[in-house]
Write a protein that holds these residues in place. Sequence first.
Motif, PDB file in Angstrom:
ATOM      1  N   THR A 102       0.846  -1.176   0.000  1.00 26.23           N
ATOM      2  CA  THR A 102       0.000   0.000   0.000  1.00 26.23           C
ATOM      3  C   THR A 102       0.888   1.235   0.000  1.00 26.23           C
ATOM      4  O   THR A 102       2.090   1.160   0.273  1.00 26.23           O
ATOM      5  CB  THR A 102      -0.951   0.016   1.204  1.00 26.23           C
ATOM      6  N   THR A 103       0.329   2.366  -0.322  1.00 30.66           N
ATOM      7  CA  THR A 103       1.033   3.646  -0.372  1.00 30.66           C
ATOM      8  C   THR A 103       0.063   4.717   0.118  1.00 30.66           C
ATOM      9  O   THR A 103      -1.120   4.439   0.333  1.00 30.66           O
ATOM     10  CB  THR A 103       1.479   3.979  -1.804  1.00 30.66           C
ATOM     11  N   PRO A 104       0.549   5.954   0.306  1.00 29.42           N
ATOM     12  CA  PRO A 104      -0.390   7.021   0.667  1.00 29.42           C
ATOM     13  C   PRO A 104      -1.504   7.145  -0.368  1.00 29.42           C
ATOM     14  O   PRO A 104      -1.267   6.998  -1.567  1.00 29.42           O
ATOM     15  CB  PRO A 104       0.483   8.277   0.693  1.00 29.42           C
ATOM     16  N   GLN A 105      -2.709   7.413   0.102  1.00 40.43           N
ATOM     17  CA  GLN A 105      -3.810   7.652  -0.824  1.00 40.43           C
ATOM     18  C   GLN A 105      -3.661   9.020  -1.473  1.00 40.43           C
ATOM     19  O   GLN A 105      -3.055   9.934  -0.912  1.00 40.43           O
ATOM     20  CB  GLN A 105      -5.151   7.583  -0.082  1.00 40.43           C
ATOM     21  N   THR A 106      -4.232   9.157  -2.655  1.00 44.56           N
ATOM     22  CA  THR A 106      -4.271  10.458  -3.321  1.00 44.56           C
ATOM     23  C   THR A 106      -5.719  10.921  -3.415  1.00 44.56           C
ATOM     24  O   THR A 106      -6.636  10.107  -3.566  1.00 44.56           O
ATOM     25  CB  THR A 106      -3.642  10.391  -4.719  1.00 44.56           C
ATOM     26  N   TRP A 107      -5.893  12.236  -3.331  1.00 46.82           N
ATOM     27  CA  TRP A 107      -7.224  12.829  -3.303  1.00 46.82           C
ATOM     28  C   TRP A 107      -7.267  14.015  -4.250  1.00 46.82           C
ATOM     29  O   TRP A 107      -6.336  14.818  -4.306  1.00 46.82           O
ATOM     30  CB  TRP A 107      -7.573  13.302  -1.887  1.00 46.82           C
ATOM     31  N   ALA A 108      -8.364  14.133  -4.963  1.00 48.49           N
ATOM     32  CA  ALA A 108      -8.588  15.288  -5.831  1.00 48.49           C
ATOM     33  C   ALA A 108      -9.363  16.345  -5.050  1.00 48.49           C
ATOM     34  O   ALA A 108     -10.378  16.050  -4.427  1.00 48.49           O
ATOM     35  CB  ALA A 108      -9.362  14.875  -7.074  1.00 48.49           C
ATOM     36  N   THR A 109      -8.874  17.592  -5.073  1.00 52.83           N
ATOM     37  CA  THR A 109      -9.541  18.673  -4.363  1.00 52.83           C
ATOM     38  C   THR A 109      -9.595  19.915  -5.247  1.00 52.83           C
ATOM     39  O   THR A 109      -8.863  20.027  -6.240  1.00 52.83           O
ATOM     40  CB  THR A 109      -8.804  19.040  -3.051  1.00 52.83           C
ATOM     41  N   THR A 110     -10.449  20.832  -4.848  1.00 52.72           N
ATOM     42  CA  THR A 110     -10.620  22.092  -5.564  1.00 52.72           C
ATOM     43  C   THR A 110     -10.399  23.250  -4.606  1.00 52.72           C
ATOM     44  O   THR A 110     -10.921  23.240  -3.481  1.00 52.72           O
ATOM     45  CB  THR A 110     -12.043  22.187  -6.159  1.00 52.72           C
ATOM     46  N   ILE A 111      -9.628  24.242  -5.038  1.00 54.59           N
ATOM     47  CA  ILE A 111      -9.427  25.426  -4.212  1.00 54.59           C
ATOM     48  C   ILE A 111     -10.725  26.212  -4.112  1.00 54.59           C
ATOM     49  O   ILE A 111     -11.357  26.523  -5.119  1.00 54.59           O
ATOM     50  CB  ILE A 111      -8.320  26.326  -4.799  1.00 54.59           C
ATOM     51  N   THR A 112     -11.135  26.535  -2.884  1.00 58.20           N
ATOM     52  CA  THR A 112     -12.307  27.384  -2.683  1.00 58.20           C
ATOM     53  C   THR A 112     -11.910  28.783  -2.219  1.00 58.20           C
ATOM     54  O   THR A 112     -12.533  29.765  -2.609  1.00 58.20           O
ATOM     55  CB  THR A 112     -13.283  26.763  -1.673  1.00 58.20           C
ATOM     56  N   ASP A 113     -10.874  28.874  -1.370  1.00 57.49           N
ATOM     57  CA  ASP A 113     -10.445  30.179  -0.863  1.00 57.49           C
ATOM     58  C   ASP A 113      -8.953  30.169  -0.580  1.00 57.49           C
ATOM     59  O   ASP A 113      -8.406  29.152  -0.138  1.00 57.49           O
ATOM     60  CB  ASP A 113     -11.171  30.537   0.443  1.00 57.49           C
ATOM     61  N   ILE A 114      -8.309  31.309  -0.815  1.00 57.73           N
ATOM     62  CA  ILE A 114      -6.938  31.552  -0.364  1.00 57.73           C
ATOM     63  C   ILE A 114      -6.972  32.904   0.342  1.00 57.73           C
ATOM     64  O   ILE A 114      -7.160  33.937  -0.297  1.00 57.73           O
ATOM     65  CB  ILE A 114      -5.931  31.577  -1.526  1.00 57.73           C
ATOM     66  N   THR A 115      -6.823  32.880   1.650  1.00 56.90           N
ATOM     67  CA  THR A 115      -6.994  34.090   2.446  1.00 56.90           C
ATOM     68  C   THR A 115      -5.665  34.518   3.050  1.00 56.90           C
ATOM     69  O   THR A 115      -5.066  33.746   3.810  1.00 56.90           O
ATOM     70  CB  THR A 115      -8.012  33.856   3.578  1.00 56.90           C
ATOM     71  N   PRO A 116      -5.176  35.712   2.738  1.00 60.37           N
ATOM     72  CA  PRO A 116      -3.963  36.200   3.407  1.00 60.37           C
ATOM     73  C   PRO A 116      -4.324  36.662   4.825  1.00 60.37           C
ATOM     74  O   PRO A 116      -4.923  37.717   5.011  1.00 60.37           O
ATOM     75  CB  PRO A 116      -3.504  37.362   2.526  1.00 60.37           C
ATOM     76  N   LEU A 117      -3.969  35.862   5.830  1.00 60.72           N
ATOM     77  CA  LEU A 117      -4.273  36.218   7.213  1.00 60.72           C
ATOM     78  C   LEU A 117      -3.309  37.260   7.750  1.00 60.72           C
ATOM     79  O   LEU A 117      -3.632  38.007   8.675  1.00 60.72           O
ATOM     80  CB  LEU A 117      -4.218  34.964   8.094  1.00 60.72           C
ATOM     81  N   SER A 118      -2.103  37.281   7.198  1.00 66.44           N
ATOM     82  CA  SER A 118      -1.092  38.276   7.545  1.00 66.44           C
ATOM     83  C   SER A 118      -0.096  38.291   6.408  1.00 66.44           C
ATOM     84  O   SER A 118      -0.228  37.516   5.445  1.00 66.44           O
ATOM     85  CB  SER A 118      -0.404  37.914   8.872  1.00 66.44           C
ATOM     86  N   ASP A 119       0.938  39.138   6.510  1.00 69.32           N
ATOM     87  CA  ASP A 119       1.924  39.130   5.439  1.00 69.32           C
ATOM     88  C   ASP A 119       2.789  37.879   5.464  1.00 69.32           C
ATOM     89  O   ASP A 119       3.526  37.605   4.517  1.00 69.32           O
ATOM     90  CB  ASP A 119       2.795  40.387   5.483  1.00 69.32           C
ATOM     91  N   SER A 120       2.694  37.089   6.533  1.00 65.20           N
ATOM     92  CA  SER A 120       3.512  35.881   6.648  1.00 65.20           C
ATOM     93  C   SER A 120       2.712  34.587   6.597  1.00 65.20           C
ATOM     94  O   SER A 120       3.295  33.504   6.570  1.00 65.20           O
ATOM     95  CB  SER A 120       4.309  35.904   7.959  1.00 65.20           C
ATOM     96  N   THR A 121       1.379  34.676   6.582  1.00 64.09           N
ATOM     97  CA  THR A 121       0.549  33.468   6.689  1.00 64.09           C
ATOM     98  C   THR A 121      -0.640  33.522   5.743  1.00 64.09           C
ATOM     99  O   THR A 121      -1.371  34.517   5.694  1.00 64.09           O
ATOM    100  CB  THR A 121       0.030  33.284   8.130  1.00 64.09           C
ATOM    101  N   LEU A 122      -0.820  32.422   5.010  1.00 63.57           N
ATOM    102  CA  LEU A 122      -1.986  32.230   4.165  1.00 63.57           C
ATOM    103  C   LEU A 122      -2.844  31.121   4.751  1.00 63.57           C
ATOM    104  O   LEU A 122      -2.329  30.183   5.353  1.00 63.57           O
ATOM    105  CB  LEU A 122      -1.575  31.828   2.744  1.00 63.57           C
TER     106      LEU A 122
END
Length: 341
Positions: A102-122
Motif C-alpha cells: 500500500t502507499t499514501p492515498q491520493t485525493w482530488a480537491t478544488t481550491i475554494t479560498d486563499i486568504t492572506p491572514l497576515s503578510d507571513s501566513t496564508l
Amino acid sequence: MSYTIALNFEDGVSRFIQCHADEKVLDAAYRQKINLPMDCSDGVCGTCKCHCESGRFDLGDDFLDEALSDTELAQQMVLTCQMVPESDCVINVPMASTLCKTTPQTWATTITDITPLSDSTLELALQCEEACGIDFLSGQYVNLTTPQGDITRAYSFSSLPGANRLTFLIRNVPNGAMSHYLSHLAKAGDKMTLAGPQGSFYLREVQRPLLLLAGGTGLSPLLSILHTLTRQETTTPIHLIYGVSRDTDRVKLDALHNFTEKLADFSYQLCVSDPDTSEPLTGHVTDHIHPDHLYGGEVDIYLCGPPPMVDSVMNWLQQQQITPQHFYYEKFTPQAAEVPA
C-alpha cells in the motif's frame, strides 16, 4: 455497524480501513487490499503482531501464549488475525507501508479560498471531491501538489478529520515556489492533489492535562487537535501557548477565543518575541511555561514549530528537570525552492 481503523506504518504513512462488527482486522485489511503481515492467520505464529495505541477490542482465547504473551497483552499488543474491534482504533504496524503493498492515498480537491491572514501566513481552503471527506488523525499532514504537478509541499491540516472542507495554515515564504503559486497564480476552482495522510504527530487518547505549544504556522495542526477535542467534549484541562515573531504574524485569535467557549477547560496565551510588541507577553514560549501548566510531569505536551523552537523547548524541559508523561513534537522547515527568474 463498522469501525474506522487507522493503520500507522513505520514509514509514517497512515491508511484508514472500515472493519465490520465481528470482523477481524486482518480480514478487513485484506478486503481493502492492504496486506498486513501474516503467516498462519490462526493466532499461532505471532507474525501479525501490532500495537493498538487506542481503542477497544476483543482478542478471544484462540491464540497461543508463544504468539502473544501476557506481558505483551498488558502493553496493548494485538494479533490482527484475532483482533475484533469494539470501537474505532489506532494500530501501529511495525513495517513500511510499501511492504504491505500500500502507499499514501491520493485525493482530488478544488481550491475554494486563499486568504492572506497576515503578510507571513496564508489560509488555504480546499473542497474534497470525495463525498466522505478525508480521514486523518488530528495533527497529521498531507503533501499538496499544484495543478501542473511541478510543486509539492507538506502541510498540516487545521481542520477537522472527515470534513469535506479542508484548511491549512501556510507560511508565506518570500520567493518560495508554493507561496508564489498560492499568492499570485492560484484561484478558486483550481485543482490540487493531496497525498497522505502521514506523520506520527497526532492526538492520542486524552488521559491527563494537555499543554499545547505552537510557533508560527505550527498552530495549524494544533487547531485540528482542538477541533477534535471539541467534538469529543473533552473536559480535561488544556492550555495553549502560541508564539510568533511580530505582531503582524498573529493569526486565528478569533478561533482560539471560540475554543475557550466550546471547551470546558481551555485557556491560551499569546507571546511575541519582538520587544516592541503591543502584546503584554514578550519573549519566547519557554518564558511563559509555568509550573501550573506541567502538573509535576503529569501532562502530555504537543509541540509544533520550527526546529530552533523545538530544540529550545526540549532543552528547557531538561534544565527544569521535568519529564512529561508524553512529549509529541513536529519540526517543520520551510521548503523554499525559489521561483525561477
